[in-house]
Design a protein around this motif. Structure first.
Motif, PDB file in Angstrom:
ATOM      1  N   TYR A 130     -56.891   0.901   7.365  1.00  0.00           N
ATOM      2  CA  TYR A 130     -56.394   1.881   8.336  1.00  0.00           C
ATOM      3  C   TYR A 130     -56.175   1.173   9.676  1.00  0.00           C
ATOM      4  O   TYR A 130     -57.017   0.393  10.133  1.00  0.00           O
ATOM      5  N   LEU A 131     -55.048   1.461  10.299  1.00  0.00           N
ATOM      6  CA  LEU A 131     -54.667   0.855  11.567  1.00  0.00           C
ATOM      7  C   LEU A 131     -54.359   1.959  12.571  1.00  0.00           C
ATOM      8  O   LEU A 131     -53.562   2.862  12.290  1.00  0.00           O
ATOM      9  N   THR A 132     -55.019   1.902  13.724  1.00  0.00           N
ATOM     10  CA  THR A 132     -54.762   2.838  14.825  1.00  0.00           C
ATOM     11  C   THR A 132     -54.152   2.052  15.974  1.00  0.00           C
ATOM     12  O   THR A 132     -54.676   1.010  16.369  1.00  0.00           O
ATOM     13  N   VAL A 133     -53.030   2.538  16.510  1.00  0.00           N
ATOM     14  CA  VAL A 133     -52.387   1.881  17.640  1.00  0.00           C
ATOM     15  C   VAL A 133     -52.161   2.892  18.757  1.00  0.00           C
ATOM     16  O   VAL A 133     -52.092   4.104  18.527  1.00  0.00           O
TER      17      VAL A 133
ATOM     18  N   GLU B  42     -49.417  -0.860  21.067  1.00  0.00           N
ATOM     19  CA  GLU B  42     -50.450  -1.810  21.479  1.00  0.00           C
ATOM     20  C   GLU B  42     -51.831  -1.308  21.056  1.00  0.00           C
ATOM     21  O   GLU B  42     -51.963  -0.240  20.460  1.00  0.00           O
ATOM     22  N   GLY B  43     -52.850  -2.104  21.379  1.00  0.00           N
ATOM     23  CA  GLY B  43     -54.233  -1.704  21.124  1.00  0.00           C
ATOM     24  C   GLY B  43     -54.586  -1.500  19.671  1.00  0.00           C
ATOM     25  O   GLY B  43     -55.292  -0.537  19.337  1.00  0.00           O
ATOM     26  N   PRO B  44     -54.168  -2.383  18.734  1.00  0.00           N
ATOM     27  CA  PRO B  44     -54.481  -2.150  17.317  1.00  0.00           C
ATOM     28  C   PRO B  44     -55.981  -2.240  17.024  1.00  0.00           C
ATOM     29  O   PRO B  44     -56.657  -3.171  17.447  1.00  0.00           O
ATOM     30  N   LYS B  45     -56.488  -1.247  16.302  1.00  0.00           N
ATOM     31  CA  LYS B  45     -57.875  -1.220  15.824  1.00  0.00           C
ATOM     32  C   LYS B  45     -57.842  -0.924  14.327  1.00  0.00           C
ATOM     33  O   LYS B  45     -57.128  -0.008  13.888  1.00  0.00           O
ATOM     34  N   LEU B  46     -58.629  -1.669  13.546  1.00  0.00           N
ATOM     35  CA  LEU B  46     -58.533  -1.592  12.097  1.00  0.00           C
ATOM     36  C   LEU B  46     -59.897  -1.423  11.445  1.00  0.00           C
ATOM     37  O   LEU B  46     -60.908  -1.885  11.962  1.00  0.00           O
ATOM     38  N   PHE B  47     -59.897  -0.744  10.272  1.00  0.00           N
ATOM     39  CA  PHE B  47     -61.082  -0.671   9.423  1.00  0.00           C
ATOM     40  C   PHE B  47     -60.628  -0.464   7.982  1.00  0.00           C
ATOM     41  O   PHE B  47     -59.457  -0.135   7.716  1.00  0.00           O
ATOM     42  N   PHE B  48     -61.551  -0.666   7.057  1.00  0.00           N
ATOM     43  CA  PHE B  48     -61.260  -0.547   5.624  1.00  0.00           C
ATOM     44  C   PHE B  48     -62.092   0.577   5.039  1.00  0.00           C
ATOM     45  O   PHE B  48     -63.290   0.692   5.324  1.00  0.00           O
ATOM     46  N   ARG B  49     -61.445   1.435   4.208  1.00  0.00           N
ATOM     47  CA  ARG B  49     -62.168   2.542   3.568  1.00  0.00           C
ATOM     48  C   ARG B  49     -61.444   2.940   2.281  1.00  0.00           C
ATOM     49  O   ARG B  49     -60.236   3.164   2.294  1.00  0.00           O
ATOM     50  N   ASN B  50     -62.200   2.999   1.189  1.00  0.00           N
ATOM     51  CA  ASN B  50     -61.708   3.498  -0.096  1.00  0.00           C
ATOM     52  C   ASN B  50     -60.404   2.834  -0.531  1.00  0.00           C
ATOM     53  O   ASN B  50     -59.444   3.495  -0.957  1.00  0.00           O
ATOM     54  N   GLY B  51     -60.353   1.512  -0.386  1.00  0.00           N
ATOM     55  CA  GLY B  51     -59.191   0.780  -0.872  1.00  0.00           C
ATOM     56  C   GLY B  51     -58.031   0.693   0.095  1.00  0.00           C
ATOM     57  O   GLY B  51     -56.997   0.083  -0.220  1.00  0.00           O
TER      58      GLY B  51
END
Length: 467
Positions: A176-179, A164-173
């Motif tokens: 990234y997903l943190t759960v 649960e709790g997915p947090k996402l960002f984009f970097r260098n192509g």
């Protein structure tokens, strides 16, 4: 692992957004209303409240996600079996909504923009995700499974296999997903943060070889059940993780916002590092209700369970709180936000103006758990979970001061005609067991005031002083 606390009290599920050189954060508001609190900081240490965002008749708001889509700001959150959004063009102004957006039965929406198509997506728990409509106020498709859960070792002691709790960002192509996995409470070693990455949003995710990037590994650590983490870049260009955890020995205060530093490995993964910054501690406060507005009140206080602003008014130099319910368990009290540690809470009531049959100070967890001291039919009582366990005797006078001292997990009660001349009551309450693992709800044992029955209390001031 050393973390620094940046927001005290029950402030779970932090979400953070950088905008114009400043950082904005909100957290779960649960059953505390009128709704979400928006915080602002320039240095990630000193946070101030800049807005309160009403959620209408909704209740139990969990795991928000604060983001920007075009020129508009959104907060997505789950409640009442559905996902919702509130939105604004001005972080400090009025927020619109809430609007039901879809994803029934799913929780913890997390936003990301597809860099190829420009389309927004929401990720949910258990691997589900769906693209958003252009206006961000509905799902364009039914959610489907696009990412896997990380399998942690069987011998680890957790609350359960939750993703649960997915947090996402984009970097260098990479996206990234943190759960969060392992459950959010239960055993001290339950919660954790797991990372993965992919070149596209709808699949192809690979796990970090450094998983879990966040986890409490022993009940001897200061911060327990650490998880629900978000990696982000700070004002100096360095990276950090923001997350929540229970402080050891203080489960009844709920999950607090903590932070650690981060570094990038040569193979392109963020890993957690010790934090060198100091803790942020709660501050003393004196509330003079003769010079306060409703907006100022609800910056620091909440009504539990149902927002009824008509119960609150200011008159005769006092806060007038209308009575609710027939006993303290159902009183929908007015509670103080963001408390932690040891402190005294002192209220000065205009006893001659109080028109309800019972009023007082209390520590309230939920309808199953409350303790406090009150004036009832002209006498002082100490009560606990529906039981008036001690009667102190009659009291007469135009002014009544009630005080509760919280020292670790023991509450001691006082009363008198003024704050400088208080009489200690001979009974105390031990409250270490009043927390989520016993009563559920992810709430905290918060101090505040209440009134029962017809009429209202009249409170001139409330002071909280830490020691």
């Amino acid at each position: 692992m050393y973390y620094s606390r940046i927001l005290c009290g029950n402030n779970a599920d932090p979400t953070i957004l950088e905008e114009g050189g400043k950082y904005y954060m909100t957290v779960s508001s649960f059953r505390y209303l009128p709704g979400l609190t928006l915080y602002e900081s320039e240095d990630l240490l000193h946070w101030k409240k800049v807005n309160t965002i009403p959620v209408g008749a909704l209740s139990d708001v969990w795991a928000p996600d604060l983001c920007k889509i075009g020129s508009r700001y959104f907060i997505y959150f789950p409640t009442d079996g559905q996902n919702h959004a509130v939105y604004t063009d001005d972080l400090y102004g009025k927020w619109e909504g809430p609007v039901a957006i879809g994803g029934r039965g799913l929780i913890d929406p997390g936003y990301i923009r597809d860099r190829e198509t420009g389309r927004g997506w929401l990720f949910f728990n258990n691997g589900y995700a769906a693209p958003l409509a252009e206006d961000g106020l509905s799902l364009a498709e039914e959610p489907r499974v696009v990412y896997p859960a990380w399998k942690y070792p069987d011998e680890w002691i957790t609350e359960g296999e939750n993703c649960e709790g997915p947090k996402l960002f984009f970097r260098n192509g990479w996206y990234y997903l943190t759960v969060a996995e392992g459950g959010t409470a239960g055993p001290p070693t339950s919660h954790m943060a797991v990372m993965m990455r992919s070149r596209r949003l709808d699949g192809g995710w690979e796990f970090s070889p450094y998983n879990p990037v966040i986890r409490t590994r022993s009940a001897d650590e200061r911060w327990l059940s650490a998880g629900h983490a978000t990696p982000f870049r700070g004002p100096d260009g360095r990276w950090h993780f923001i997350l929540h955890a229970y402080e050891r020995g203080r489960y009844n205060e709920g999950r607090q916002v903590i932070m650690c530093d981060a570094a990038w490995t040569e193979d392109g993964w963020p890993v957690a590092l010790d934090r060198t910054a100091p803790d942020v501690d709660p501050q003393n406060a004196f509330y003079d209700f003769s010079a306060m507005t409703e907006k100022q009140l609800f910056a620091d206080f909440s009504l539990y369970g149902k927002f009824q602003p008509e119960r609150v008014r200011f008159a005769d130099g006092c806060l007038r709180l209308a009575g609710c319910g027939e006993d303290a368990s159902r009183c929908r009290p007015l509670l103080l936000n963001g408390t932690a540690g040891n402190y005294t809470l002192t209220a000065t009531f205009a006893a001659d103006l109080c028109t309800c049959p019972e009023y007082g100070l209390l520590f309230y967890y939920s309808e199953q758990c409350e303790v406090g001291v009150c004036m009832k039919d002209g006498e002082i009582y100490v009560f606990s979970q529906g039981w008036y366990r001690h009667r102190e005797g009659g009291f007469q006078g135009k002014t009544l001061c009630l005080r509760i001292e919280k020292k670790d997990d023991v509450l001691t009660y006082f009363y008198g005609r003024d704050a400088d001349n208080m009489r200690k009551i001979s009974v105390s309450s031990e409250v270490s067991g009043f927390h989520h693992n016993a009563f559920g709800g992810f709430l905290s044992l918060r101090p505040g005031m209440y009134a029962l029955g017809q009429g209202s209390l009249a409170c001139r001031s409330l002071e909280i002083r830490y020691f």
